[in-house]
Design an enzyme around this catalytic site. Structure first.
Site, PDB file in Angstrom:
ATOM      1  N   CYS A  46       0.826  -1.213   0.000  1.00  0.00           N
ATOM      2  CA  CYS A  46       0.000   0.000   0.000  1.00  0.00           C
ATOM      3  C   CYS A  46       0.858   1.260   0.000  1.00  0.00           C
ATOM      4  CB  CYS A  46      -0.929  -0.008   1.219  1.00  0.00           C
ATOM      5  SG  CYS A  46      -1.798   1.540   1.440  1.00  0.00           S
TER       6      CYS A  46
ATOM      7  N   CYS B  76      -1.528   1.656  -3.118  1.00  0.00           N
ATOM      8  CA  CYS B  76      -2.550   2.697  -2.919  1.00  0.00           C
ATOM      9  C   CYS B  76      -1.990   4.117  -2.842  1.00  0.00           C
ATOM     10  CB  CYS B  76      -3.317   2.453  -1.625  1.00  0.00           C
ATOM     11  SG  CYS B  76      -3.536   0.751  -1.169  1.00  0.00           S
TER      12      CYS B  76
ATOM     13  N   LYS C 235      -0.027   5.380  -5.996  1.00  0.00           N
ATOM     14  CA  LYS C 235      -1.038   5.372  -7.077  1.00  0.00           C
ATOM     15  C   LYS C 235      -1.962   6.574  -6.963  1.00  0.00           C
ATOM     16  CE  LYS C 235      -4.792   4.132  -6.338  1.00  0.00           C
ATOM     17  NZ  LYS C 235      -5.240   2.794  -6.082  1.00  0.00           N
TER      18      LYS C 235
ATOM     19  N   TYR D 167      -9.276  -3.535 -10.867  1.00  0.00           N
ATOM     20  CA  TYR D 167      -8.892  -2.281 -10.219  1.00  0.00           C
ATOM     21  C   TYR D 167      -7.674  -1.641 -10.893  1.00  0.00           C
ATOM     22  CZ  TYR D 167     -11.570  -3.188  -5.877  1.00  0.00           C
ATOM     23  OH  TYR D 167     -12.541  -3.383  -4.940  1.00  0.00           O
TER      24      TYR D 167
ATOM     25  N   ALA E  63      -6.016  -2.262 -13.640  1.00  0.00           N
ATOM     26  CA  ALA E  63      -6.120  -1.960 -15.071  1.00  0.00           C
ATOM     27  C   ALA E  63      -6.848  -0.639 -15.280  1.00  0.00           C
ATOM     28  CB  ALA E  63      -6.850  -3.093 -15.796  1.00  0.00           C
TER      29      ALA E  63
ATOM     30  N   GLU F  99      -7.474   1.791 -13.097  1.00  0.00           N
ATOM     31  CA  GLU F  99      -6.822   2.953 -12.486  1.00  0.00           C
ATOM     32  C   GLU F  99      -5.634   3.413 -13.334  1.00  0.00           C
ATOM     33  OE1 GLU F  99      -8.078   2.245  -7.844  1.00  0.00           O
ATOM     34  OE2 GLU F  99      -6.066   1.690  -8.403  1.00  0.00           O
TER      35      GLU F  99
ATOM     36  N   HIS G  13     -26.630  22.125  -0.323  1.00  0.00           N
ATOM     37  CA  HIS G  13     -26.780  22.574  -1.703  1.00  0.00           C
ATOM     38  C   HIS G  13     -25.820  23.726  -1.996  1.00  0.00           C
ATOM     39  CE1 HIS G  13     -28.866  23.192  -5.460  1.00  0.00           C
ATOM     40  NE2 HIS G  13     -28.927  24.485  -5.196  1.00  0.00           N
TER      41      HIS G  13
ATOM     42  N   GLU H 213     -25.590  15.738  -2.428  1.00  0.00           N
ATOM     43  CA  GLU H 213     -27.001  15.938  -2.071  1.00  0.00           C
ATOM     44  C   GLU H 213     -27.923  15.008  -2.877  1.00  0.00           C
ATOM     45  OE1 GLU H 213     -28.963  19.683  -3.217  1.00  0.00           O
ATOM     46  OE2 GLU H 213     -27.268  20.090  -4.528  1.00  0.00           O
TER      47      GLU H 213
HETATM   48  P1  NDP Z   1      -8.574  -7.639 -10.011  1.00  0.00           P
HETATM   49  O1  NDP Z   1      -8.951  -8.898  -9.353  1.00  0.00           O
HETATM   50  O2  NDP Z   1      -9.283  -6.394  -9.671  1.00  0.00           O
HETATM   51  O3  NDP Z   1      -8.714  -7.816 -11.576  1.00  0.00           O
HETATM   52  C1  NDP Z   1      -8.000  -8.806 -12.267  1.00  0.00           C
HETATM   53  C2  NDP Z   1      -8.390  -8.760 -13.713  1.00  0.00           C
HETATM   54  O4  NDP Z   1      -7.544  -9.627 -14.437  1.00  0.00           O
HETATM   55  C3  NDP Z   1      -9.808  -9.228 -13.947  1.00  0.00           C
HETATM   56  O5  NDP Z   1     -10.328  -8.507 -15.035  1.00  0.00           O
HETATM   57  C4  NDP Z   1      -9.606 -10.700 -14.303  1.00  0.00           C
HETATM   58  O6  NDP Z   1     -10.608 -11.199 -15.146  1.00  0.00           O
HETATM   59  C5  NDP Z   1      -8.302 -10.656 -15.066  1.00  0.00           C
HETATM   60  N1  NDP Z   1      -7.536 -11.890 -14.949  1.00  0.00           N
HETATM   61  C6  NDP Z   1      -7.309 -12.623 -13.840  1.00  0.00           C
HETATM   62  N2  NDP Z   1      -6.532 -13.680 -14.127  1.00  0.00           N
HETATM   63  C7  NDP Z   1      -6.235 -13.599 -15.437  1.00  0.00           C
HETATM   64  C8  NDP Z   1      -5.492 -14.397 -16.329  1.00  0.00           C
HETATM   65  N3  NDP Z   1      -4.888 -15.494 -15.906  1.00  0.00           N
HETATM   66  N4  NDP Z   1      -5.419 -14.015 -17.620  1.00  0.00           N
HETATM   67  C9  NDP Z   1      -6.052 -12.902 -18.048  1.00  0.00           C
HETATM   68  N5  NDP Z   1      -6.797 -12.118 -17.251  1.00  0.00           N
HETATM   69  C10 NDP Z   1      -6.881 -12.467 -15.965  1.00  0.00           C
HETATM   70  O7  NDP Z   1      -6.994  -7.525  -9.807  1.00  0.00           O
HETATM   71  P2  NDP Z   1      -5.970  -6.328  -9.929  1.00  0.00           P
HETATM   72  O8  NDP Z   1      -4.694  -6.952 -10.354  1.00  0.00           O
HETATM   73  O9  NDP Z   1      -6.512  -5.204 -10.721  1.00  0.00           O
HETATM   74  O10 NDP Z   1      -5.839  -5.860  -8.417  1.00  0.00           O
HETATM   75  C11 NDP Z   1      -5.505  -6.814  -7.405  1.00  0.00           C
HETATM   76  C12 NDP Z   1      -6.221  -6.544  -6.125  1.00  0.00           C
HETATM   77  O11 NDP Z   1      -5.622  -5.435  -5.493  1.00  0.00           O
HETATM   78  C13 NDP Z   1      -7.683  -6.153  -6.293  1.00  0.00           C
HETATM   79  O12 NDP Z   1      -8.523  -7.259  -6.315  1.00  0.00           O
HETATM   80  C14 NDP Z   1      -7.932  -5.284  -5.092  1.00  0.00           C
HETATM   81  O13 NDP Z   1      -8.333  -6.096  -4.036  1.00  0.00           O
HETATM   82  C15 NDP Z   1      -6.579  -4.671  -4.814  1.00  0.00           C
HETATM   83  N6  NDP Z   1      -6.544  -3.276  -5.310  1.00  0.00           N
HETATM   84  C16 NDP Z   1      -7.387  -2.372  -4.752  1.00  0.00           C
HETATM   85  C17 NDP Z   1      -7.402  -1.063  -5.185  1.00  0.00           C
HETATM   86  C18 NDP Z   1      -8.340  -0.102  -4.569  1.00  0.00           C
HETATM   87  O14 NDP Z   1      -8.855  -0.373  -3.488  1.00  0.00           O
HETATM   88  N7  NDP Z   1      -8.643   1.039  -5.220  1.00  0.00           N
HETATM   89  C19 NDP Z   1      -6.497  -0.605  -6.243  1.00  0.00           C
HETATM   90  C20 NDP Z   1      -5.670  -1.652  -6.793  1.00  0.00           C
HETATM   91  C21 NDP Z   1      -5.703  -2.928  -6.324  1.00  0.00           C
HETATM   92  P3  NDP Z   1     -11.941 -11.861 -14.552  1.00  0.00           P
HETATM   93  O15 NDP Z   1     -12.823 -10.745 -14.124  1.00  0.00           O
HETATM   94  O16 NDP Z   1     -12.443 -12.632 -15.713  1.00  0.00           O
HETATM   95  O17 NDP Z   1     -11.509 -12.744 -13.415  1.00  0.00           O
END
Ligand code: NDP
Length: 454
Positions: free
Chosen positions: A48, A53, A56, A183, A185, A187, A443, A448
């Site tokens: 983080c 976080c 980022k 998330y 991707a 962001e 307002h 609101e």
């Molecule tokens: P996410 O779980 O959010 O998203 C992963 C993405 O990758 C999904 O679209 C998933 O598809 C796809 N995917 C997973 N495995 C594969 C694979 N083998 N090949 C191709 N595509 C794949 O993960 P992130 O990496 O974006 O983030 C990790 C974690 O970190 C989050 O889950 C979150 O908990 C935390 N995080 C939180 C943030 C916040 O609070 N703002 C910011 C960044 C991270 P599908 O949907 O089909 O599974």
């Protein structure tokens, strides 16, 4: 009250991993009087603070100036030829990361937690061996080793980067391909796009941000496309090759090859549990390598607990912090069992614009409760109206059909995460739509809309 271990073990608590959960647990355990040590192989602060976080969010702020500078003319401002210098932002962000790393280290030191800047492994039920060969014993062990980016095992994957490296780039790439639709991707798509990169997201399905309400996901997709981000769906990564000109040629299923300058993998995160000696001492792991724990963060071994991303419950910093606090209070405080409530956790995606949500999505509520009522406001924020920015916000409230109890709130629009934090209190407290209706609006604000839903 602390365990008074002295004598039998070197420490009352040994924590492996100085991220959000590990630092909180160690500091609180020490404040309760325990003798605590912590091992960290990279930098105190964890994902983080060091490469997640916090840096980022600073990049998100930096990126948002691009839109503010575009919009400011309508507010009477003339800014001659704005220039963006990535290295200035990058170095300022990294300097602040250094500051936070120091602050976290000092917090531990001020609580007399011994820090070992090296990798640690379990070599016995109560025994930890450090990379230097030093052997340490502890009455309680806490595993808080976090998670790391998952990179699909395709040809040439080593030519791609993950969010870890994104903070250290020498330059903003002209063309970026981001794999994944979650998330990270969304962001980083927003960040790179605002900095002028041509961004393409490729996702294996046609669903972005799977856990969020469909209306928000659709709205983000629509706005992202208007901003110039391209999407390729049902695209599975096949491989990366380097071209003669030094670019990266990416091949994928169902779509043509693409040439880009940078590939960012944002395809989920996997628990960092290999090579820790967990299996040897009998700690049960799940299918993804996550540490299996009960409601009290206890592993299959009574005196070994685990918190945070390595347990793959909810991969969010504030959750890891709560789990760390609960563990330390339970073991070294009054001794009452403390379980963290993982229900109704608010969350946000710092995309452009951001998303925030708490509770059930419309489809989850329909499935779980049957009868529901949905209230919605689809509006153009005042600032966007004057700026001539055709970008609409969407707020949605999902209520239980019989009694109007709010079971979910979902928002996309400027400052949605800031607004959501307060609204989440109301949802967690079980308030109803009538309670929102009874509250006078402030307002003119965007927030609101939440008390004016019809
Ligand atoms: P996410 O779980 O959010 O998203 C992963 C993405 O990758 C999904 O679209 C998933 O598809 C796809 N995917 C997973 N495995 C594969 C694979 N083998 N090949 C191709 N595509 C794949 O993960 P992130 O990496 O974006 O983030 C990790 C974690 O970190 C989050 O889950 C979150 O908990 C935390 N995080 C939180 C943030 C916040 O609070 N703002 C910011 C960044 C991270 P599908 O949907 O089909 O599974």
């Amino acid at each position: 009250m602390a365990d008074k271990t002295s004598g039998e073990y070197d420490y009352d608590l040994f924590t492996i991993g100085a991220g959000s959960g590990g630092v909180r647990a160690s500091r609180v355990a020490a404040a309760h009087g325990a003798k605590v040590a912590i091992a960290e192989e990279y930098r105190v602060g964890g994902t983080c603070v060091i490469r997640g976080c916090v840096p980022k969010k600073m990049l998100v702020y930096g990126a948002h100036f691009a839109e503010d500078l575009e919009d400011c003319a309508k507010f009477g401002w003339t800014v001659e030829k704005p220039q963006f210098e990535w290295t200035t932002l990058r170095d300022n962000v990294l300097a602040d990361v250094d500051r936070l790393n120091q602050a976290y280290t000092e917090t531990l030191e001020n609580h007399e937690v011994t820090i070992f800047d090296e990798r640690a492994e379990l070599t016995g039920p109560h025994e930890i061996t450090l990379a230097s060969g030093k052997i340490i014993t502890a009455k309680h062990i806490l595993i808080a080793v976090g998670a790391r980016p998952h990179v699909p095992g395709c040809d040439g994957h080593e030519m791609g980067i993950t969010s870890n490296e994104a903070f250290h780039l020498d330059a903003i790439p002209e063309r970026v391909l981001i794999a994944g639709g979650g998330y990270i991707a969304n962001e980083f798509a927003g960040i790179f796009n605002e900095f002028g990169s041509k961004v393409t997201i490729i996702n294996r399905t046609d669903t972005l941000l799977r856990s969020y309400d469909h209306a928000l996901r659709d709205r983000l997709l629509q706005i992202s496309m208007i901003k110039g981000i391209d999407f390729r769906f049902h695209a599975e990564f096949r491989g990366i090759e380097k071209t003669d000109s030094g670019c990266l040629k990416v091949s994928m299923t169902n779509h043509d090859d693409m040439e880009v300058d940078c590939v960012l993998f944002a395809t989920g995160r996997v628990p960092n549990t290999e090579g820790l000696g967990l299996e040897k001492v009998g700690v049960e792991l799940g299918k993804k390598g996550e540490i299996v724990v009960d409601r009290f963060s206890k592993t299959s071994i009574d005196h070994i607990h685990a918190v945070g991303d390595c347990t793959d419950r909810v991969q969010l910093t504030p959750v890891a912090i709560r789990e760390g606090q609960a563990f330390a209070d339970m073991i070294f405080g009054k001794g009452d069992p403390v379980a963290v409530d993982h229900n109704c956790i608010p969350s946000a995606v710092f995309s452009h614009p951001p998303i925030a949500a708490v509770g059930l999505t419309e489809s989850q509520a329909r499935e779980q409760l049957g009868s529901i009522k949905v209230y919605q406001s689809d509006f153009r924020p005042m600032k966007n109206v004057l700026a001539g920015r055709n970008e609409r916000s969407l707020y949605k409230m999902v209520c239980e059909g019989d009694n109007d109890r709010i079971v979910g709130i979902h928002m996309i629009g400027p400052e949605a995460p800031e607004i959501m934090q307060a609204a989440a209190v109301a949802v967690k407290a079980g308030l109803s739509k009538a309670d929102f209706d009874a509250t006078v609006a402030i307002h003119p604000t965007m927030a609101e809309e939440l008390v004016l839903l019809r």
